[in-house]
Scaffold this motif. Structure first.
Motif, PDB file in Angstrom:
ATOM      1  N   GLY A 400     -69.116   5.983 108.856  1.00 29.35           N
ATOM      2  CA  GLY A 400     -69.273   5.801 110.302  1.00 29.35           C
ATOM      3  C   GLY A 400     -68.291   4.818 110.930  1.00 29.35           C
ATOM      4  N   ARG A 401     -67.506   4.105 110.113  1.00 31.36           N
ATOM      5  CA  ARG A 401     -66.563   3.119 110.666  1.00 31.36           C
ATOM      6  C   ARG A 401     -65.304   3.823 111.182  1.00 31.36           C
ATOM      7  NH1 ARG A 401     -65.621  -2.045 106.960  1.00 31.36           N
ATOM      8  NH2 ARG A 401     -64.242  -2.453 108.786  1.00 31.36           N
ATOM      9  N   THR A 402     -64.661   3.141 112.134  1.00 33.72           N
ATOM     10  CA  THR A 402     -63.444   3.680 112.743  1.00 33.72           C
ATOM     11  C   THR A 402     -62.265   2.793 112.344  1.00 33.72           C
ATOM     12  OG1 THR A 402     -64.685   4.557 114.613  1.00 33.72           O
ATOM     13  CG2 THR A 402     -62.303   4.288 114.914  1.00 33.72           C
ATOM     14  N   GLY A 403     -61.154   3.449 112.026  1.00 32.27           N
ATOM     15  CA  GLY A 403     -59.959   2.709 111.641  1.00 32.27           C
ATOM     16  C   GLY A 403     -58.721   3.409 112.152  1.00 32.27           C
ATOM     17  N   LYS A 404     -57.541   2.942 111.678  1.00 28.29           N
ATOM     18  CA  LYS A 404     -56.270   3.497 112.135  1.00 28.29           C
ATOM     19  C   LYS A 404     -55.496   4.019 110.933  1.00 28.29           C
ATOM     20  CE  LYS A 404     -53.870   1.223 115.177  1.00 28.29           C
ATOM     21  NZ  LYS A 404     -52.947   0.210 115.781  1.00 28.29           N
ATOM     22  N   ALA A 405     -54.922   5.221 111.131  1.00 30.67           N
ATOM     23  CA  ALA A 405     -54.084   5.790 110.076  1.00 30.67           C
ATOM     24  C   ALA A 405     -52.759   5.044 110.036  1.00 30.67           C
ATOM     25  CB  ALA A 405     -53.864   7.265 110.324  1.00 30.67           C
ATOM     26  N   VAL A 406     -52.449   4.413 108.910  1.00 32.45           N
ATOM     27  CA  VAL A 406     -51.196   3.671 108.790  1.00 32.45           C
ATOM     28  C   VAL A 406     -50.101   4.536 108.163  1.00 32.45           C
ATOM     29  CG1 VAL A 406     -52.323   1.428 108.720  1.00 32.45           C
ATOM     30  CG2 VAL A 406     -51.907   2.674 106.598  1.00 32.45           C
ATOM     31  N   THR A 407     -50.489   5.657 107.639  1.00 30.61           N
ATOM     32  CA  THR A 407     -49.522   6.641 107.125  1.00 30.61           C
ATOM     33  C   THR A 407     -49.964   8.000 107.636  1.00 30.61           C
ATOM     34  OG1 THR A 407     -50.750   7.137 105.096  1.00 30.61           O
ATOM     35  CG2 THR A 407     -49.169   5.288 105.007  1.00 30.61           C
ATOM     36  N   PRO A 408     -49.085   8.962 107.683  1.00 32.04           N
ATOM     37  CA  PRO A 408     -49.515  10.310 108.050  1.00 32.04           C
ATOM     38  C   PRO A 408     -50.539  10.826 107.013  1.00 32.04           C
ATOM     39  CG  PRO A 408     -47.125  10.124 108.172  1.00 32.04           C
ATOM     40  CD  PRO A 408     -47.610   8.876 107.485  1.00 32.04           C
ATOM     41  N   LEU A 409     -51.545  11.496 107.492  1.00 30.88           N
ATOM     42  CA  LEU A 409     -52.565  12.063 106.588  1.00 30.88           C
ATOM     43  C   LEU A 409     -52.295  13.561 106.457  1.00 30.88           C
ATOM     44  CD1 LEU A 409     -55.773  10.272 108.018  1.00 30.88           C
ATOM     45  CD2 LEU A 409     -54.124   9.459 106.302  1.00 30.88           C
ATOM     46  N   ARG A 410     -51.785  13.968 105.228  1.00 29.88           N
ATOM     47  CA  ARG A 410     -51.365  15.358 105.058  1.00 29.88           C
ATOM     48  C   ARG A 410     -52.015  16.030 103.830  1.00 29.88           C
ATOM     49  NH1 ARG A 410     -46.071  12.931 105.617  1.00 29.88           N
ATOM     50  NH2 ARG A 410     -45.166  13.311 107.665  1.00 29.88           N
ATOM     51  N   PRO A 411     -53.222  16.109 103.589  1.00 32.15           N
ATOM     52  CA  PRO A 411     -54.304  15.504 104.378  1.00 32.15           C
ATOM     53  C   PRO A 411     -54.652  14.124 103.865  1.00 32.15           C
ATOM     54  CG  PRO A 411     -55.238  16.988 102.773  1.00 32.15           C
ATOM     55  CD  PRO A 411     -53.754  17.025 102.563  1.00 32.15           C
ATOM     56  N   ALA A 412     -54.049  13.688 102.717  1.00 31.86           N
ATOM     57  CA  ALA A 412     -54.377  12.371 102.171  1.00 31.86           C
ATOM     58  C   ALA A 412     -53.395  11.339 102.693  1.00 31.86           C
ATOM     59  CB  ALA A 412     -54.354  12.414 100.651  1.00 31.86           C
ATOM     60  N   ASP A 429     -57.026  18.675 108.150  1.00 27.60           N
ATOM     61  CA  ASP A 429     -56.229  18.475 109.354  1.00 27.60           C
ATOM     62  C   ASP A 429     -55.081  17.505 109.095  1.00 27.60           C
ATOM     63  OD1 ASP A 429     -58.060  20.091 110.622  1.00 27.60           O
ATOM     64  OD2 ASP A 429     -59.297  18.400 111.278  1.00 27.60           O
ATOM     65  N   PHE A 430     -54.006  17.648 109.922  1.00 32.91           N
ATOM     66  CA  PHE A 430     -52.898  16.707 109.874  1.00 32.91           C
ATOM     67  C   PHE A 430     -53.145  15.637 110.926  1.00 32.91           C
ATOM     68  CE2 PHE A 430     -48.890  15.223 111.749  1.00 32.91           C
ATOM     69  CZ  PHE A 430     -48.311  14.638 110.650  1.00 32.91           C
ATOM     70  N   VAL A 431     -53.004  14.386 110.492  1.00 37.58           N
ATOM     71  CA  VAL A 431     -53.206  13.253 111.403  1.00 37.58           C
ATOM     72  C   VAL A 431     -51.964  12.380 111.328  1.00 37.58           C
ATOM     73  CG1 VAL A 431     -54.636  11.256 112.008  1.00 37.58           C
ATOM     74  CG2 VAL A 431     -55.697  13.337 111.069  1.00 37.58           C
ATOM     75  N   ALA A 432     -51.357  12.157 112.467  1.00 36.97           N
ATOM     76  CA  ALA A 432     -50.159  11.334 112.499  1.00 36.97           C
ATOM     77  C   ALA A 432     -50.521   9.864 112.343  1.00 36.97           C
ATOM     78  CB  ALA A 432     -49.414  11.544 113.816  1.00 36.97           C
ATOM     79  N   SER A 433     -49.539   9.082 111.877  1.00 31.15           N
ATOM     80  CA  SER A 433     -49.805   7.654 111.704  1.00 31.15           C
ATOM     81  C   SER A 433     -50.030   7.005 113.060  1.00 31.15           C
ATOM     82  CB  SER A 433     -48.646   6.979 110.977  1.00 31.15           C
ATOM     83  OG  SER A 433     -47.529   6.875 111.779  1.00 31.15           O
ATOM     84  N   GLY A 434     -50.855   6.008 113.085  1.00 33.53           N
ATOM     85  CA  GLY A 434     -51.161   5.292 114.306  1.00 33.53           C
ATOM     86  C   GLY A 434     -52.343   5.864 115.047  1.00 33.53           C
ATOM     87  N   ARG A 435     -52.821   7.044 114.607  1.00 34.72           N
ATOM     88  CA  ARG A 435     -53.944   7.660 115.286  1.00 34.72           C
ATOM     89  C   ARG A 435     -55.239   7.059 114.762  1.00 34.72           C
ATOM     90  NH1 ARG A 435     -52.362  10.272 119.667  1.00 34.72           N
ATOM     91  NH2 ARG A 435     -54.143  11.701 119.496  1.00 34.72           N
ATOM     92  N   MET A 436     -56.282   7.057 115.587  1.00 30.79           N
ATOM     93  CA  MET A 436     -57.575   6.515 115.206  1.00 30.79           C
ATOM     94  C   MET A 436     -58.371   7.584 114.449  1.00 30.79           C
ATOM     95  SD  MET A 436     -57.314   3.475 116.305  1.00 30.79           S
ATOM     96  CE  MET A 436     -58.992   2.903 116.027  1.00 30.79           C
ATOM     97  N   VAL A 437     -59.054   7.156 113.371  1.00 32.18           N
ATOM     98  CA  VAL A 437     -59.868   8.060 112.551  1.00 32.18           C
ATOM     99  C   VAL A 437     -61.224   7.425 112.326  1.00 32.18           C
ATOM    100  CG1 VAL A 437     -57.913   9.128 111.372  1.00 32.18           C
ATOM    101  CG2 VAL A 437     -58.932   7.065 110.410  1.00 32.18           C
ATOM    102  N   THR A 438     -62.221   8.263 112.045  1.00 31.91           N
ATOM    103  CA  THR A 438     -63.560   7.785 111.721  1.00 31.91           C
ATOM    104  C   THR A 438     -64.025   8.399 110.407  1.00 31.91           C
ATOM    105  OG1 THR A 438     -65.836   7.574 112.535  1.00 31.91           O
ATOM    106  CG2 THR A 438     -64.694   9.633 113.027  1.00 31.91           C
ATOM    107  N   VAL A 439     -64.795   7.636 109.619  1.00 29.38           N
ATOM    108  CA  VAL A 439     -65.262   8.091 108.299  1.00 29.38           C
ATOM    109  C   VAL A 439     -66.482   8.986 108.484  1.00 29.38           C
ATOM    110  CG1 VAL A 439     -66.147   7.386 106.050  1.00 29.38           C
ATOM    111  CG2 VAL A 439     -64.386   6.004 107.211  1.00 29.38           C
TER     112      VAL A 439
END
Length: 455
Positions: A400-412, A429-439
């Protein structure tokens, strides 16, 4: 000179007389001196009791040799048996016929079937009042009379030969085997019709010439053979020989093989017990010990069997594409079969034992299948958290915690939660670095995230 001539003639005459007397036959010893055995020569009594089988044959061979080494005056075969194996009876009969010591069979109970053949091979026969001799028809293991003409003819011939050897009427011996013979015995006013097997009582045997004496006791037999002044020696089977007689019986041998095969197989397939393996080794050990004491098995057969066991054990742990297993089985079977007196019967007993042992092992393995040796090679249980299996510390605190992607997630990739960098993975999904993510999900150390969409 004149004095020397008579001396020369005297010496020449003495030499001539000595030479002549050397060619003259010696004075024969008296008949009493040459034929009478020393009074120290014993009368040896050897029991021929219970079933006629391989163990009895081995004991009688040893006893007859011992009596001969004693310089025995006479051998008394104390016969009381209902018969047994034909092949063993034949070997025993041959031993008695070849004995250099005179023999007499004292039938004080029954000399039936193979027992009658043994008695007929003795030099003389004495019978106790109430005893019987005969009924030598060939039967199978279940006691059913064998009708084979070839078998009956062969055994009838053996009985006739034994009777003829001792000057007895052969047709009587034949009638003891073949029910199709029939015999007339005017000495006792009896005619045996065809369809019946002949059995003689003590008095009948005496009158028809199948016994030389009716004796109420062993002492009377000793008196009959003139052995009153000779010491009486009783030879009995040793403890080991008695054990060997029991172990070498076909049903006992088969039972020991079943115990041996099943015990060792259970120990291999269901390890951890210990007891089945010990019992299996004891089963095989008793089998070989009994046959070794009986004189049928030697060190070669035992070594062959042990080599077979070792090869089978090696095959379990070292794959040889079945070569070692085949050689081990061949050595094991050869050792068991060659250790027996009758290899054909031993092979059949081993086959029966193998089939029964397979059934026993299958039942035991089914009951204790959770302990089977195959569980060492196949992972049957799931290592789930519900059963308490945890490979490392769980990160359920991130759920449930929210954090920031420090590397691109492709998907790891890696995300930052506060001051902590955590390896995460998306659901694809692909997530670019700097984007906010939640667990969204945590399973052990696997942290699943999804991107937080901006409004």
């Amino acid at each position: 000179m004149l004095f020397r001539l008579p001396l020369v003639f005297f010496l020449a005459a003495a030499l001539l007389l000595s030479a002549l007397t050397g060619f003259l036959p010696a004075e024969p010893a008296s008949a009493e001196t040459s034929s009478s055995p020393p009074k120290a020569a014993p009368v040896v009594v050897i029991p021929v009791h219970q079933t006629v089988e391989n163990g009895l044959q081995t004991f009688l061979q040893r006893a007859l040799q011992e009596a001969q080494s004693m310089g025995a005056y006479y051998i008394v075969l104390d016969v009381d048996t209902l018969g047994g194996r034909v092949d063993s009876a034949q070997e025993i009969g041959q031993l008695i016929k070849n004995s250099p010591v005179p023999t007499i069979a004292y039938v004080h109970g029954k000399a039936i079937s193979a027992g009658s053949y043994i008695a007929l091979n003795a030099g003389k026969i004495a019978m106790e009042p109430g005893s019987s001799l005969g009924a030598a028809a060939v039967v199978d293991g279940a006691g059913n009379e064998i009708e084979s003409v070839k078998v009956v003819s062969y055994w009838s011939g053996q009985m006739k030969a034994a009777a003829e050897l001792r000057g007895r009427k052969t047709q009587i011996a034949e009638a003891m085997v073949d029910k199709n013979v029939g015999v007339s015995m005017p000495e006792i006013g009896r005619t045996l019709p065809k369809g019946d097997i002949l059995t003689l009582t003590a008095e009948e045997a005496l009158k028809v010439g199948y016994a030389e004496k009716v004796a109420a006791s062993l002492q009377e037999v000793v008196q009959f053979i003139g052995g009153e002044e000779h010491p009486l020696v009783m030879l009995k089977p040793s403890l080991a020989e008695s054990f060997a007689r029991y172990v070498t019986q076909p049903w006992v041998s088969t039972l020991l093989l079943i115990i041996g095969i099943a015990g060792i197989a259970i120990e291999l397939f269901v390890p951890g017990f210990g007891l089945p393996g010990i019992i299996g080794v004891l089963g095989f050990g008793l089998y070989f010990f009994g046959h070794y004491i009986a004189g049928f098995a030697g060190f070669e057969e035992i070594a062959l069997f042990i080599a077979g066991i070792l090869l089978l054990l090696i095959e379990v742990f070292v794959s040889s594409f079945g070569i070692l297993g085949f050689l081990g089985a061949a050595c094991l079977i050869s050792g068991v079969v060659l250790a027996a007196y009758n290899t054909k019967a031993a092979a059949m007993n081993l086959g029966i034992a193998f089939v029964v042992a397979v059934v026993v092992v299958a039942v035991v393995v089914n009951i204790f299948k959770h302990r089977g040796v195959w569980n060492r090679f196949v992972l049957r249980e799931k290592l789930t958290e519900e059963k308490g299996y945890v490979s490392s510390s769980s990160r359920s605190d991130l759920l449930g915690r929210t954090g920031k992607a420090v590397t691109p997630l492709r998907p790891a990739g890696t995300a930052l939660f506060g001051d902590e960098r955590v390896d995460v993975v998306t659901v694809g999904d692909f997530v670019a670095s700097g984007r906010m993510v939640t667990v969204t999900h945590v399973e052990g150390v696997r942290v699943v995230v999804k991107e937080v969409k901006e409004p």
